[in-house]
Design an enzyme around this catalytic site. Structure first.
Site, mmCIF file in Angstrom:
data_model
loop_
_atom_site.group_PDB
_atom_site.id
_atom_site.type_symbol
_atom_site.label_atom_id
_atom_site.label_comp_id
_atom_site.label_asym_id
_atom_site.label_seq_id
_atom_site.Cartn_x
_atom_site.Cartn_y
_atom_site.Cartn_z
ATOM 1 N N CYS A 68 -78.604 -120.493 -9.647
ATOM 2 C CA CYS A 68 -77.090 -120.274 -7.958
ATOM 3 C C CYS A 68 -76.725 -121.540 -8.117
ATOM 4 C CB CYS A 68 -77.337 -119.805 -7.581
ATOM 5 S SG CYS A 68 -76.251 -119.696 -5.813
ATOM 6 N N CYS A 100 -76.502 -122.650 -4.102
ATOM 7 C CA CYS A 100 -77.897 -122.635 -3.444
ATOM 8 C C CYS A 100 -78.198 -123.488 -3.657
ATOM 9 C CB CYS A 100 -78.435 -121.520 -3.941
ATOM 10 S SG CYS A 100 -78.550 -119.717 -4.254
#
Ligand code: ZN
Length: 144
Positions: A67, A70
């Protein structure tokens, strides 16, 4: 007065006087720093006990290695943990390694941050953010 803090490593409950929280307290059982000034990794096995017995509020970052947002969030989370680690405990859950924890907390998008107090979800917010925004959000939850 004292606070009961679960060790992030062995999960032993440590009693720490309130005025010693900023003195880098360590676990009496295994020596792991209780408030290391950086996020601790929680697992399927450790999550419930740590959250229930954290003593302080806990802010959990649900993330995954694939991600992008993230990855942007990680250094921000790290920085705020270094600044505020004696007022909030900072933890991370790898949603790929520990999908049951994520499912139980209905994580729909990542990164998602959930603030727990006394083992219960108090607030959540999703999406990457800058440190000042994260601190403002914590302040809106009464943590500064
Ligand atoms: Zn320990």
């Amino acid at each position: 007065s004292q606070m009961e803090l679960a060790c992030p490593h062995c999960l032993a409950i440590n009693r720490v006087p309130d005025d010693r929280l900023s003195n880098a307290p360590k676990c009496g059982q295994c020596g792991t720093p209780l408030l290391p000034g950086k996020p601790v990794d929680l697992t399927t096995d450790s999550f419930d006990r740590f959250i229930a017995k954290a003593g302080l509020p806990v802010l959990v970052d649900f993330w995954a290695g694939w991600c992008g947002p993230c990855k942007m969030m990680a250094p921000v989370f790290q920085q705020v943990a270094a600044e505020m680690g004696t007022r909030v405990r900072f933890a991370k859950v790898d949603t790929e390694a520990h999908p049951q924890v994520s499912m139980r907390h209905h994580i729909k998008g990542i990164p998602s941050l959930i603030l727990f107090r006394d083992g219960v979800e108090a607030a959540r917010i999703s999406g990457a953010m800058e440190a000042h925004a994260l601190k403002r959000w914590l302040a809106s939850q009464g943590i500064q």
